[in-house]
Every structure is written in C-alpha cells, then in structure tokens.
Design a protein around this motif. Sequence first.
Motif, PDB file in Angstrom:
ATOM      1  N   ARG B  25       0.824  -1.212   0.000  1.00 40.93           N
ATOM      2  CA  ARG B  25       0.000   0.000   0.000  1.00 40.93           C
ATOM      3  C   ARG B  25       0.860   1.266   0.000  1.00 40.93           C
ATOM      4  O   ARG B  25       0.541   2.245  -0.664  1.00 40.93           O
ATOM      5  CB  ARG B  25      -0.885  -0.023   1.254  1.00 40.93           C
ATOM      6  N   ALA B  26       1.939   1.236   0.748  1.00 38.78           N
ATOM      7  CA  ALA B  26       2.782   2.427   0.859  1.00 38.78           C
ATOM      8  C   ALA B  26       3.816   2.492  -0.264  1.00 38.78           C
ATOM      9  O   ALA B  26       4.558   3.467  -0.369  1.00 38.78           O
ATOM     10  CB  ALA B  26       3.470   2.439   2.226  1.00 38.78           C
ATOM     11  N   ALA B  46       9.569  11.337   5.107  1.00 38.49           N
ATOM     12  CA  ALA B  46       8.471  11.228   4.153  1.00 38.49           C
ATOM     13  C   ALA B  46       7.990   9.781   4.069  1.00 38.49           C
ATOM     14  O   ALA B  46       6.788   9.502   4.113  1.00 38.49           O
ATOM     15  CB  ALA B  46       8.935  11.715   2.775  1.00 38.49           C
ATOM     16  N   THR B  47       8.948   8.866   3.971  1.00 38.75           N
ATOM     17  CA  THR B  47       8.600   7.448   3.881  1.00 38.75           C
ATOM     18  C   THR B  47       7.871   7.003   5.137  1.00 38.75           C
ATOM     19  O   THR B  47       6.845   6.319   5.073  1.00 38.75           O
ATOM     20  CB  THR B  47       9.870   6.610   3.708  1.00 38.75           C
ATOM     21  N   GLN B  49       6.059   8.608   7.132  1.00 39.86           N
ATOM     22  CA  GLN B  49       4.678   9.084   7.182  1.00 39.86           C
ATOM     23  C   GLN B  49       3.791   8.284   6.228  1.00 39.86           C
ATOM     24  O   GLN B  49       2.656   7.943   6.559  1.00 39.86           O
ATOM     25  CB  GLN B  49       4.618  10.573   6.859  1.00 39.86           C
ATOM     26  N   ARG B  50       4.319   8.004   5.053  1.00 41.77           N
ATOM     27  CA  ARG B  50       3.536   7.239   4.093  1.00 41.77           C
ATOM     28  C   ARG B  50       3.186   5.863   4.673  1.00 41.77           C
ATOM     29  O   ARG B  50       2.063   5.393   4.598  1.00 41.77           O
ATOM     30  CB  ARG B  50       4.349   7.084   2.806  1.00 41.77           C
ATOM     31  N   VAL B  51       4.179   5.272   5.316  1.00 37.95           N
ATOM     32  CA  VAL B  51       3.965   3.947   5.901  1.00 37.95           C
ATOM     33  C   VAL B  51       2.953   4.015   7.046  1.00 37.95           C
ATOM     34  O   VAL B  51       2.034   3.196   7.129  1.00 37.95           O
ATOM     35  CB  VAL B  51       5.301   3.354   6.394  1.00 37.95           C
ATOM     36  N   ALA B  53       0.618   6.109   7.493  1.00 35.30           N
ATOM     37  CA  ALA B  53      -0.719   6.308   6.929  1.00 35.30           C
ATOM     38  C   ALA B  53      -1.294   4.981   6.448  1.00 35.30           C
ATOM     39  O   ALA B  53      -2.434   4.627   6.770  1.00 35.30           O
ATOM     40  CB  ALA B  53      -0.651   7.305   5.775  1.00 35.30           C
ATOM     41  N   ALA B  54      -0.482   4.235   5.724  1.00 38.02           N
ATOM     42  CA  ALA B  54      -0.942   2.947   5.204  1.00 38.02           C
ATOM     43  C   ALA B  54      -1.359   2.027   6.344  1.00 38.02           C
ATOM     44  O   ALA B  54      -2.372   1.324   6.269  1.00 38.02           O
ATOM     45  CB  ALA B  54       0.156   2.298   4.362  1.00 38.02           C
ATOM     46  N   GLU B  57      -4.704   3.110   7.704  1.00 41.16           N
ATOM     47  CA  GLU B  57      -5.752   2.865   6.711  1.00 41.16           C
ATOM     48  C   GLU B  57      -6.169   1.402   6.692  1.00 41.16           C
ATOM     49  O   GLU B  57      -7.346   1.075   6.550  1.00 41.16           O
ATOM     50  CB  GLU B  57      -5.257   3.273   5.319  1.00 41.16           C
TER      51      GLU B  57
END
Lengths: 354, 354
Positions: B25-26, B46-47, B49-51, B53-54, B57
């Motif tokens: 997903r990330a 940045a990474t 945060q993306r992770v 979030a995933a 979710e």
Amino acid sequence: MSDSARDKEIVTRDGRATIVDVARRAGVSKSTVSLVLSGSSLVADATRQRVSAAMSELGYIYHRGAATLRGARSGVLGMVINDLSNPFFVEMAIGIEEACQGGAFIPFLANAAENSLRQLQVLRSMREHGAAGILLSPAIDTQLSELKPLLGDMPVVQVMRRLPGLKASVVAPENKEGARKATAYLIAQSHRRIAFVGGLASMTVRDERLAGYRAALDAARIPFDPALVIETMTSYAGGGTALPQLLNIAEPATAALCFNDVVAIGMMRALAAAGVAVGRDFSLVGFDDIEEARHTYPALTSVAVNGKNLGARAAQLLMRQLASGNFAPETVLCPATLVVRASSGAAPRTGASA
Amino acid sequence: MSDSARDKEIVTRDGRATIVDVARRAGVSKSTVSLVLSGSSLVADATRQRVSAAMSELGYIYHRGAATLRGARSGVLGMVINDLSNPFFVEMAIGIEEACQGGAFIPFLANAAENSLRQLQVLRSMREHGAAGILLSPAIDTQLSELKPLLGDMPVVQVMRRLPGLKASVVAPENKEGARKATAYLIAQSHRRIAFVGGLASMTVRDERLAGYRAALDAARIPFDPALVIETMTSYAGGGTALPQLLNIAEPATAALCFNDVVAIGMMRALAAAGVAVGRDFSLVGFDDIEEARHTYPALTSVAVNGKNLGARAAQLLMRQLASGNFAPETVLCPATLVVRASSGAAPRTGASA
DNA sequence: AGGATTTATTGGCACGTTCCAAATCAGACT
DNA sequence: AGTCTGATTTGGAACGTGCCAATAAATCCT
C-alpha cells in the motif's frame, strides 16, 4: 566430525528446545510431535510415551508465537479492569478467574486505572498476543471511536460498565431496580431527605442508579432536590468530602444512598468523626455489597450485586460465544437485592415531615 | 484477471493485514515497514509518514507471535499473585502497575488463588507467550522441583513471598523487625499475655514475623507460650475462629499481634460481637497496613509495609535487570514501621503481672 | 570528476509451529 | 501373492516478522 557433531547437538541455540529437537530425540518426525502436542488420538500409545519422555528430558516449552502464526488460537482471555482499588472489581475479577478454572482458557488481568491511553495500550498488547476474547470494564473517559478499531473482530464482553454505542455483549447488574428498592426502603423507614452520593456524571452505571433513586422518589411523591445529589470521586476519600454539603444546609439529609460501598464507607468514617451515630441519627446505604461491608461498624446496608457471580456470568458468556462461534451481542442482567444491616434505620423524629 | 486481481487485494485472509500488505500500500518493501515499526532512524521522514498512513488505513495490527519467533522480546511482564482476596496483594499489584507506567513493559496479572497447579499453568502460559520476566509471589504449597524447570532462564523477581532454594531475586518487607517492633510496643504498654494469631506454619512470611514476635518476648524476658500462637486461614473468617482459644484459658491474652490485617479485622469483628472493647479491654495489632485498616472501628494499629512501594521496587528491580542483562539474584528489604491507632492501648489492670 | 562515505531502501532467509496430502505399515481378505 | 482397509507416520509448504548483506541514491572530500 562436523556431521556426527551436528547429529548429537540436540538442543540448538539459547537452550530452548523445539519440536524438531524433540522429534530427533524420540526418533520420530516433527509432525508426530505436533500431533502428540495437540492430544490427537491418531498417534500410537507407545510413540506418545516416547515423545512425552523426550519432551520432559529436553525441558521443551511450547512456542505459542509460532503456533498463532499458523492460525491457532491462543487460549488466553484478556480482562481489562479499570479500578482495582475498588474491592468490587477485585471480586469480579476473582469470579472471572474461578469461572475459567478447568476450562480451556486462562485469563490475564490488566489494570488500566481509568487511564484510557493505558487502556488502549493494554488492549493492543492483548490483541497482538492473539487473545481469544476480551472481558472489558471500560475506563470512564473511553472514546468509542478510539476503542472500536482496536477491538476489531475480537469477541468482547463488557462487564459491569458499558460503553454506549459499542456493539458488544453486556453483563451488568440491575442498577436501576436495585437503587429503586434501596431508596424505597429508606422512604418506608420514613426518611424524606434522602441524598444520592458519589460517582461522576459521566458514568453510565451512576446514571442508572440515579434513575432508580429518582423513580422511587417519584413513586412516593417526594420532590427531587438537586442539592441532595453530590458528585464525588469513587474512593474512600470521596465519600468523606460530601458530608458538609448534606448536613450544613437548611433541611439536612437524614439518609444517603451511596453510589457504591467504597463511597459509603468513606462517608461512614466522616460521619463517625463528626459524631453522628450511623444507623440512628443518619442512615447509610451502599451499593455492590463488597465483603468489607459486613465488617464495618456499624455493618453497612447495601444493594448486593454479587461481583463474583457477575464476573463468572460474563466469563461463561464469552467462553460460550467462543465455543459456538456466534458473537451476536447479548445482554445479561443480574439481580440486585437489598441487604439490610445496622447502618440504616428509621428516620429520627426531629425532621420536618410527618 | 487473476494477476491484476492479486495485485489489488491488499488485505488477505480474515481481515488481518500484514506488514507486506502495508508495504504494498505504501509502495515500499516490507523491510522498510519493519524499520518504521521498530522506530529506526534510518528511514526518511516522508517514507515513515507514508507507511504510518498505510498502517492506519489498513487497520494493521502487529503480530507479536511472528516477532517472538524471530527472537524479539515481547514487552510483557507476568505477575503471578496468589491471594487477590487479600487487599494487600492488590495494593502490591497496583504498585507494580504504576511502576511500569511509561516504561517499555506492560504487566499482566494472573491470580492463582493458592492453587499450585493453576500457578504452573499460568507460568507456563506466560512463558509460552514469551514474557520478558516474571514477578512472582509463590503459592503456599509450591514445590521447588516443579517450579524450577518451568521458570528456566526467565528472569524472576519474588515479591513479598519467597520460595526457599529458588535462585531468584527477592523484594520483601523486614518482617522480623516489624513484628519485633510491634510486640515490643505491646510489651511497653504493659501487656504480658500477647498472642500471635493467623497464618499457616508452612508460610515463610509467618516464620519471619513469628521470629520477630519471639525475639521481642525474649528481650523482655517474657516466656514464650505456645498456647498463645494460633494458626488460622489468612482470611477474615480465620481471624474470628482464634478468639475462643485466647480468651477461654487460664491466663487469657490481653493483646494480639496478627499475622496480617485481614486476620486482625476478622478478629476485631469477633471481639466486637463478644462485647470486648477493642483498644481498651483488648489490644489488637495487624500487619501490612492495608487501606482498610484506617477505616475500621476502632482504627487498626498495624505494621506498615507499604504494598505499593514493595510492588514498585520489585518492578523496578526486574526492569533494571532486564535492561542491563545482569540477572544475578539480589535481595531488597523494605522497612516495616509501626503505625499506632486506636485498636491498641495500655493493658487492663486486671492482669496477673505488675 | 572520481572515489569515499553516508543515507535509504530492499530481497531473502530463518524462526517454530500447524496442516495437508501422501507415504508406510500391519493385518485381513480375496 | 496381491489388494484392500484402517491405523500411524511423515515431508513439505505456509504463516508474519527481524536481521543481514547487498544495493541504490545522495553527499562529501580532495
């Protein structure tokens, strides 16, 4: 040398033997050991004994983590209790423990101490460990939105306390009816100025008990006086703080129904310190009927909830749901009966009413 | 279709997302997700945060079983308490809980209720789940030989109770000195017939307290009378049963040091029922100083052990050992101080002695 | 500019168990 | 002797994560 040596070293690494080690020792395959472990009837008696012997010789311990990885359920129930300093919840926890005796589940208890953050941590930890189900008595300020994702698909039974909106079974006492009976009893003893003491407005249990109190007043056509309803911490100390607000007013209270026994006992102590004779000059009724209520002086009249029974019922419900796989929410109400002891009696005749 | 479909279905199986699902997903590898999970500083903001979030979710939950499989430690401490119906042990458990607040460990409590078989089950279960360490207050009839293999290499700290021969740290109160002080105090109040009531002969804690009692008698040249030492269950009820054996004898006792507060409170109730004025006709001293001791009538003189502190010290010791990796057994003795309240006073002058 | 170092990221294997399909075995029957 | 049947036993192939060595990208140094 290296080959023969490898054959000899049965226990690898840091002293923890695995089923493969056991298998080698017993001269069978790891699958057979696994079957022995699960108590399967497929394995021959002689083999079973050989394997069992190998297990105890190596001091083998089952690695549940590896098992849950394959989908097996863990056999632990999580109980999350929030106020262990209240003996009632301890009795409830003991009831849960006892109900699990001999069953397939072992209950582990975590005390969140009304700290909803800690409650989340604890629930997460239980879920991470693959707890089969949860017995929950939610912290006072629990947010439904933060609790829900954490519980996910874990079967939950709420005990005593209840979080409105949470789609999960509930086992609770008949709070309203218990409070109504207690209040009606005080009214029958010709009390007219009856206080309701203890608890915080955000507690659903208190709402229910307060509703019972009001219902009894209404039935007797006694006007409800907000000045007689006092919020306190649900601790021994809390019970003490309420006293001045009940006695130093125009028409003082002659009796009090307390939110629970802990508050009542705190109040009893404050009354004694103020020189008021409990049971004669002032009637006191608690709620829960914890064991200590029988040992106070005077012994405390209380609404008996039977915490052990409540806990046991909840544990049974959860285990039944786990066994059947049917997790449709159920609600179980347990009876609450008034137990009259020496802390309550007829109203003193100095009052304004008949 | 099958290929594109496989790419789309992020969450596999029964709703439980894995680290691989999160990674897909990330748009990163599972290794990166693992690094985020462990809070590594290697991964770019940045990474991360993306992770994160995933993860939220997908409602990802960490699978601790899989982690312990790889050797990671689990972050849980097991507490095994045996008499949760004694408020002292509840206070101790709360002390342990509080000491773990904010730390890296979450304590789970299991109550074995003096059932050594259950104690074994519970310990095994904790070990199977990879508990990092154990806080243990062993059941009365625990056999060293059956306990030892189960504990294996798990770090253990014994609290309050102690199993002779077990090579593990101990955190306990100064039982002997506390009992000595309490007995000396009663002697100073001119009591000469002082009983020691409660507990069973097999309890090490009782041995220690009894030793303190005898030491004080010896120091005052008062002969030790076995008739004044009475074994009982350590329950409220137990305290009541002792009374006849103390009063219906040739030279009745005028005071008693009880094994613990629960016994003392049970005895106080029996004394009240028998019409004996506690604090005047008979002096009563408890041990542990549980919160309830302040709420009895009369308030109970007791040897304060501070269960919360005891528990906290034990938890700190265990966590320190876990952090340092040094598990050499240590012994911590906590002070026991006499708290005089209304349940004790000068001996009545009817006695045979000066 | 070109190498050296640091900073981020990634496959792949290993951990100990369960489950499944397949294999082996011992008798019994054709 | 060969086949069938039931009773036992056995190799893999997962399961989800951590760690290691390797890679890719970015930055530094001379």
